[in-house]
Design a protein around this motif. Structure first.
Motif, PDB file in Angstrom:
ATOM      1  N   ARG A 157     112.871  32.496  42.842  1.00 51.78           N
ATOM      2  CA  ARG A 157     111.976  33.155  43.801  1.00 51.78           C
ATOM      3  C   ARG A 157     111.918  32.391  45.123  1.00 51.78           C
ATOM      4  NH1 ARG A 157     108.388  33.899  39.219  1.00 51.78           N
ATOM      5  NH2 ARG A 157     108.486  36.075  38.534  1.00 51.78           N
ATOM      6  N   VAL A 158     111.774  31.066  45.035  1.00 47.49           N
ATOM      7  CA  VAL A 158     111.682  30.257  46.257  1.00 47.49           C
ATOM      8  C   VAL A 158     112.983  30.347  47.051  1.00 47.49           C
ATOM      9  CG1 VAL A 158     111.534  27.899  47.138  1.00 47.49           C
ATOM     10  CG2 VAL A 158     109.916  28.676  45.400  1.00 47.49           C
ATOM     11  N   GLY A 159     114.113  30.168  46.377  1.00 45.39           N
ATOM     12  CA  GLY A 159     115.400  30.243  47.065  1.00 45.39           C
ATOM     13  C   GLY A 159     115.631  31.605  47.691  1.00 45.39           C
ATOM     14  N   ALA A 160     115.284  32.670  46.970  1.00 50.90           N
ATOM     15  CA  ALA A 160     115.461  34.031  47.491  1.00 50.90           C
ATOM     16  C   ALA A 160     114.543  34.280  48.683  1.00 50.90           C
ATOM     17  CB  ALA A 160     115.190  35.043  46.383  1.00 50.90           C
ATOM     18  N   ASN A 161     113.314  33.771  48.615  1.00 50.02           N
ATOM     19  CA  ASN A 161     112.377  33.920  49.741  1.00 50.02           C
ATOM     20  C   ASN A 161     112.883  33.208  50.979  1.00 50.02           C
ATOM     21  OD1 ASN A 161     109.031  34.038  48.216  1.00 50.02           O
ATOM     22  ND2 ASN A 161     110.755  35.443  48.127  1.00 50.02           N
ATOM     23  N   TRP A 162     113.385  31.987  50.810  1.00 52.83           N
ATOM     24  CA  TRP A 162     113.936  31.254  51.961  1.00 52.83           C
ATOM     25  C   TRP A 162     115.091  32.035  52.600  1.00 52.83           C
ATOM     26  CZ3 TRP A 162     113.915  25.900  49.108  1.00 52.83           C
ATOM     27  CH2 TRP A 162     112.700  25.248  49.388  1.00 52.83           C
ATOM     28  N   LEU A 163     115.979  32.551  51.757  1.00 53.41           N
ATOM     29  CA  LEU A 163     117.131  33.293  52.261  1.00 53.41           C
ATOM     30  C   LEU A 163     116.695  34.568  52.961  1.00 53.41           C
ATOM     31  CD1 LEU A 163     120.208  33.602  52.441  1.00 53.41           C
ATOM     32  CD2 LEU A 163     120.142  34.732  50.200  1.00 53.41           C
ATOM     33  N   LEU A 164     115.765  35.294  52.357  1.00 55.82           N
ATOM     34  CA  LEU A 164     115.292  36.553  52.948  1.00 55.82           C
ATOM     35  C   LEU A 164     114.609  36.315  54.281  1.00 55.82           C
ATOM     36  CD1 LEU A 164     114.928  39.612  52.559  1.00 55.82           C
ATOM     37  CD2 LEU A 164     112.756  39.120  51.423  1.00 55.82           C
ATOM     38  N   ASN A 165     113.784  35.270  54.348  1.00 53.63           N
ATOM     39  CA  ASN A 165     113.085  34.981  55.599  1.00 53.63           C
ATOM     40  C   ASN A 165     114.054  34.564  56.695  1.00 53.63           C
ATOM     41  OD1 ASN A 165     111.488  32.735  57.381  1.00 53.63           O
ATOM     42  ND2 ASN A 165     110.138  34.414  56.774  1.00 53.63           N
ATOM     43  N   ALA A 166     115.086  33.794  56.308  1.00 51.40           N
ATOM     44  CA  ALA A 166     116.060  33.326  57.301  1.00 51.40           C
ATOM     45  C   ALA A 166     116.895  34.474  57.856  1.00 51.40           C
ATOM     46  CB  ALA A 166     116.962  32.261  56.674  1.00 51.40           C
ATOM     47  N   THR A 167     117.137  35.503  57.047  1.00 53.83           N
ATOM     48  CA  THR A 167     118.019  36.591  57.478  1.00 53.83           C
ATOM     49  C   THR A 167     117.260  37.802  58.011  1.00 53.83           C
ATOM     50  OG1 THR A 167     118.089  37.376  55.173  1.00 53.83           O
ATOM     51  CG2 THR A 167     119.877  35.927  55.912  1.00 53.83           C
ATOM     52  N   ALA A 168     116.128  38.130  57.382  1.00 53.38           N
ATOM     53  CA  ALA A 168     115.399  39.351  57.757  1.00 53.38           C
ATOM     54  C   ALA A 168     114.138  39.087  58.562  1.00 53.38           C
ATOM     55  CB  ALA A 168     115.046  40.158  56.497  1.00 53.38           C
ATOM     56  N   GLY A 169     113.653  37.841  58.567  1.00 51.60           N
ATOM     57  CA  GLY A 169     112.444  37.532  59.315  1.00 51.60           C
ATOM     58  C   GLY A 169     111.193  38.008  58.600  1.00 51.60           C
ATOM     59  N   ASP A 170     110.119  38.143  59.359  1.00 52.87           N
ATOM     60  CA  ASP A 170     108.794  38.458  58.817  1.00 52.87           C
ATOM     61  C   ASP A 170     108.263  39.718  59.485  1.00 52.87           C
ATOM     62  OD1 ASP A 170     106.200  38.393  57.825  1.00 52.87           O
ATOM     63  OD2 ASP A 170     105.887  36.283  58.253  1.00 52.87           O
TER      64      ASP A 170
END
Length: 452
Positions: free
Chosen positions: A398-411
């Motif tokens: 979950r943490v790794g996926a969240n970091w990746l998603l935030n880095a690519t898709a933003g907030d």
């Protein structure tokens, strides 16, 4: 014969590691293990600033106790008093029902609460960064200030909503200021009516240096990173008074601000005050084996215990860090097993592996095993350390996926409306007013013993 009852107070790093190791080392017939925790998860506290900034979801830093523990009985509540002479722990369940639990061996790992001082308005208007609910609330609050500032035509109101103050130049405060400043900078692009230059973050600390544990070089690097982003860092300064719309500093400055995030250290859980035991700056004084010498069968560890630091020597005690708490949990479990089997206990000894400070994005400073790093290498070390420290594969994913998603898709900078119309005081999140007096604890213990 009835199995000995082991009662663990607290489901944080120390309590969870202790319970996990006891499950592995003890047969079910050797002892009954119970753990008191107000929530059904272990909070991975070092990543709370990422939750507040929206980089991680709240669930990703909540490591499930029931996924981790197989046969430990989990009591949903908080310990609010202990009578070691009667071997009774008083518990307030999440329903507010107060019950008493008997034990044969007690492991005290209740952790810590936010340390506050007698500053006018502090407990009424400050927000903390110690619980998952606080981090979630802070995120909502910060985004709400942007929404309200964008909607108003009153320049004074806009100014007070766009100035944010973080108190505490340690890891929690520095990471909180750094991560939330990135949040408001990115969010400002979605607010065409706001001038990004009006959004100001202030980090203040009474100490003369930022994160002195990092050393002068890395501390200076972190300071330069923060100032380059526009965060105003004031050292040797503290808060004199907090109001609903202003913050007054000890140097005389008065800032229009409706947000003060208080991260100026921690204090041992108020549970410790219910025991008749020696303390060191509010923490239980224990031996190197983490025994409470005044009471048989009682161990204390983590943030609430003054565990001798045998590596440093000279009377030093271990700092209240996750690194020490987790390792102390394992050692206490080993010593509990040794006690049950009439074997000698071993002292706790651990050489600090270093420090990691995640400033968001590509910015970080780290000092693993004494090696000073900054920038991307430091960030890789910091995030790699956090992933390794997570207790379950699900949490790591979950943490790794969240970091990746935030880095690519933003907030998307969405508010959930959590506690939007209620006061959000420190005690409302940390329940510091829930504890009993020593006399009340004894009354509960006597009532339990009278029932047989």
């Amino acid at each position: 014969m009835e199995r000995p009852r082991i009662l663990i107070v607290g489901g944080g790093f120390a309590g969870l590691e202790c319970a996990r190791r006891l499950e592995r080392k003890l047969a079910p017939s050797e002892a009954e293990i119970s753990l008191i925790a107000p929530f059904s998860y272990q909070l991975y506290l070092p990543l709370l600033p990422h939750v507040a900034a929206g980089v991680l979801t709240p669930q990703s830093v909540a490591v499930s106790l029931r996924r981790t523990l197989r046969r430990t009985h989990i009591i949903p509540g908080g310990a609010i008093g202990v009578d070691p002479r009667s071997k009774v722990c008083v518990i307030r369940k999440i329903t507010d029902e107060v019950v008493a639990e008997k034990y044969d061996y007690l492991v005290l790992a209740p952790g810590s609460v936010t340390r506050t001082f007698d500053i006018p308005g502090l407990t009424d208007y400050a927000r903390g960064m110690k619980t998952l609910a606080e981090a979630t609330y802070v995120r909502d609050h910060v985004i709400a200030q942007l929404d309200l500032a964008s909607a108003t035509l009153d320049q004074h109101e806009r100014e007070s909503r766009l100035q944010f103050v973080v108190v505490g130049g340690g890891y929690a405060g520095t990471e909180t200021a750094a991560c939330l400043q990135r949040l408001t900078t990115a969010a400002s692009r979605r607010y065409p009516r706001l001038d990004p230059r009006q959004i100001k973050w202030h980090l203040i600390d009474i100490a003369p240096k930022l994160m002195p544990e990092l050393g002068d070089k890395l501390g200076t690097t972190a300071l330069e990173v923060l100032r380059a982003r526009g965060i105003e860092v004031s050292l040797g300064v503290s808060v004199a008074e907090v109001g609903a719309e202003t913050v007054k500093f000890t140097d005389g400055r008065v800032l229009p601000s409706r947000t003060l995030i208080w991260t100026a250290g921690v204090a041992a859980s108020p549970l410790i005050a219910t025991l008749d035991t020696e303390t060191v700056r509010g923490r239980v004084a224990v031996t190197a084996e983490m025994r409470v010498p005044q009471f048989e069968g009682v161990f204390a560890l983590g943030d609430a215990a003054a565990v001798p630091d045998l590596h440093k020597g000279d009377g030093a005690v271990c700092p209240p860090t996750a690194q020490h708490a987790a390792r102390q949990g394992k050692r206490v479990a080993d010593n509990l097993v040794a006690s049950l089997r009439n074997q000698p206990l071993e002292p706790y000894y651990h050489k600090d592996l270093g420090l990691v400070v995640d400033l968001g994005g590509k910015d970080a400073v780290s000092k693993p095993i004494g090696v000073e790093l900054k920038g991307v290498p430091a960030q890789l070390v910091a995030r790699g350390y956090h992933l390794m420290a997570m207790r379950t594969n699900a949490a790591k994913f979950r943490v790794g996926a969240n970091w990746l998603l935030n880095a690519t898709a933003g907030d998307d900078f969405v508010r959930t409306g959590f506690l939007a119309r209620q006061p959000a005081r420190l005690r409302d999140f940390e329940y510091t007013d829930a504890y009993l007096t020593k006399d009340q604890v004894r009354e509960h213990a006597q009532a339990l013993l009278a029932k047989g």
